[in-house]
Design an enzyme around this catalytic site. Structure first.
Site, PDB file in Angstrom:
ATOM      1  N   ASP A   1       7.590   6.864 -14.402  1.00 26.31           N
ATOM      2  CA  ASP A   1       6.694   7.820 -13.746  1.00 26.31           C
ATOM      3  C   ASP A   1       7.404   8.381 -12.525  1.00 26.31           C
ATOM      4  O   ASP A   1       6.936   8.268 -11.392  1.00 26.31           O
ATOM      5  CB  ASP A   1       5.393   7.122 -13.350  1.00 26.31           C
ATOM      6  CG  ASP A   1       4.308   8.108 -12.940  1.00 26.31           C
ATOM      7  OD1 ASP A   1       4.364   9.275 -13.360  1.00 26.31           O
ATOM      8  OD2 ASP A   1       3.398   7.698 -12.196  1.00 26.31           O
TER       9      ASP A   1
ATOM     10  N   ASN B   1       6.603   9.062  -6.108  1.00 28.16           N
ATOM     11  CA  ASN B   1       7.163   7.714  -6.241  1.00 28.16           C
ATOM     12  C   ASN B   1       8.606   7.633  -5.743  1.00 28.16           C
ATOM     13  O   ASN B   1       9.301   6.653  -6.012  1.00 28.16           O
ATOM     14  CB  ASN B   1       7.091   7.245  -7.702  1.00 28.16           C
ATOM     15  CG  ASN B   1       5.682   6.869  -8.102  1.00 28.16           C
ATOM     16  OD1 ASN B   1       4.877   6.477  -7.272  1.00 28.16           O
ATOM     17  ND2 ASN B   1       5.378   7.003  -9.379  1.00 28.16           N
TER      18      ASN B   1
ATOM     19  N   ASP C   1       6.969   1.893  -6.955  1.00 29.33           N
ATOM     20  CA  ASP C   1       5.921   1.879  -7.976  1.00 29.33           C
ATOM     21  C   ASP C   1       6.463   1.985  -9.403  1.00 29.33           C
ATOM     22  O   ASP C   1       6.436   3.046 -10.034  1.00 29.33           O
ATOM     23  CB  ASP C   1       4.904   2.993  -7.722  1.00 29.33           C
ATOM     24  CG  ASP C   1       3.619   2.776  -8.532  1.00 29.33           C
ATOM     25  OD1 ASP C   1       3.536   1.772  -9.271  1.00 29.33           O
ATOM     26  OD2 ASP C   1       2.719   3.616  -8.424  1.00 29.33           O
TER      27      ASP C   1
END
Length: 327
Positions: free
Chosen positions: A201, A206, A218
């Protein structure tokens, strides 16, 4: 209506969970921007604040969470700047308090990278190349693959059956079927690509930029996927030529540390389409969580679904365009 599990996360519950691990809290709790899980910055007596992540019940199994933790620790061991969970004296990173799984992390600050800055893109490529070098060393056993079936087929079925207004259902289903046909064709055409452990992701939220270097946070969505899954979200410019310039910088840095299969460029738009389908279904699946109607009030309105269908039409057209190329 039954109470949502996260409603148990009162300030007293959160502080008790940390104090059960031996931390002396000063009572300060700051909720951080997270929807899938619940994340808090917690003040400690005579120490830097600590970050606590309470995992959404029944999303990941303990084995799947542990694989994420072990992957991030392997990256730290290679001196990569990622935020890995803290471990107890006994070596445990996944903690438990009254039925809740949680993990503790050091606090890390920074600003968003500049994705229109060639130097930032080059360094991000270098770091991802090193991350993927570690990611190739072994495979996840418990964590899943990124597949068109899970992100695409299951998402469309859920939306068609439970979310889309009847007035738009036929248009949505017809369009989604055309998209899925193109997506499945792309994945079947390149079925022998290498799948490795990836961040999963890799959007700007992030990524942190600090001390002139990128830092990755993350890894909650980490899974087995082609390398391009961590690269394509860095290509943000609306102009095709500028995206190709971004791609060149990212891959130039990336290939200093990892090989790149150029066939994966054909998966950029299919992966973007899967993310769009999955995101809409994710919002719907989480709608009983009180945080979602509060933070996404525009979701599940006639206007939202009309705009979503328009975006999917534009994405179907993007799937017909020539693949991005190296300059």
């Amino acid at each position: 209506m039954n109470a949502h599990p996260f409603e148990r996360l009162t300030p007293d519950f959160i502080l008790d969970a940390l104090e059960a691990q031996g931390y002396l809290c000063d009572g300060r709790i700051l909720a951080l921007n997270s929807y899938e899980n619940r994340v808090y910055q917690i003040g400690l007596d005579e120490a830097q604040p600590i970050i606590a992540k309470f995992y959404r019940p029944e999303r990941w199994s303990p084995a799947q969470i542990q694989e994420e933790h072990d992957f991030t620790q392997a990256l730290v061991d290679q001196e990569l700047s990622v935020v890995a969970p803290l471990r107890t004296a006994a070596g445990h990173s996944l903690l438990e308090y009254q039925g809740f799984g949680f993990a503790l992390f050091p606090r890390r600050g920074g600003r968003a990278p500049e994705l229109d800055n060639p130097d930032h893109l080059y360094q991000l490529g270098q770091t991802l190349g090193r991350i993927h070098q570690v990611g190739r060393a072994q495979a996840f056993v418990a964590r899943p693959r990124l597949t068109a079936e899970h992100f695409g087929d299951e998402s469309v079925a859920f939306i068609a059956e439970q979310m889309i207004p009847m007035s738009l259902r036929t248009a949505y289903v017809s369009l989604a079927e055309d998209l899925l046909k193109q997506i499945h064709h792309a994945f079947s055409r390149y079925s022998d690509l290498t799948y490795l452990r990836v961040h999963g992701d890799c959007h700007a939220g992030n990524l942190l930029w600090r001390d002139e270097h990128p830092h990755f946070v993350d890894f909650d969505d980490s899974r087995m996927a082609p390398a391009i899954q961590d690269l394509w979200m860095l290509l943000t410019d609306s102009d095709r030529l500028q995206r190709e310039l971004q791609l060149e910088e990212v891959l130039s840095g990336y290939q200093e540390f990892s090989d790149f299969d150029a066939r994966e460029l054909h998966l950029i738009e299919p992966l973007r389409a899967l993310r769009m389908l999955h995101y809409s279904a994710w919002l719907g699946r989480r709608w009983q969580d009180p945080a979602f109607p509060m933070h996404f009030p525009w979701y599940n309105t006639e206007r939202y679904w009309g705009e979503h269908i328009l975006q999917l039409r534009e994405q179907l057209a993007a799937l017909q365009e020539p693949v991005l190329r190296r300059l």
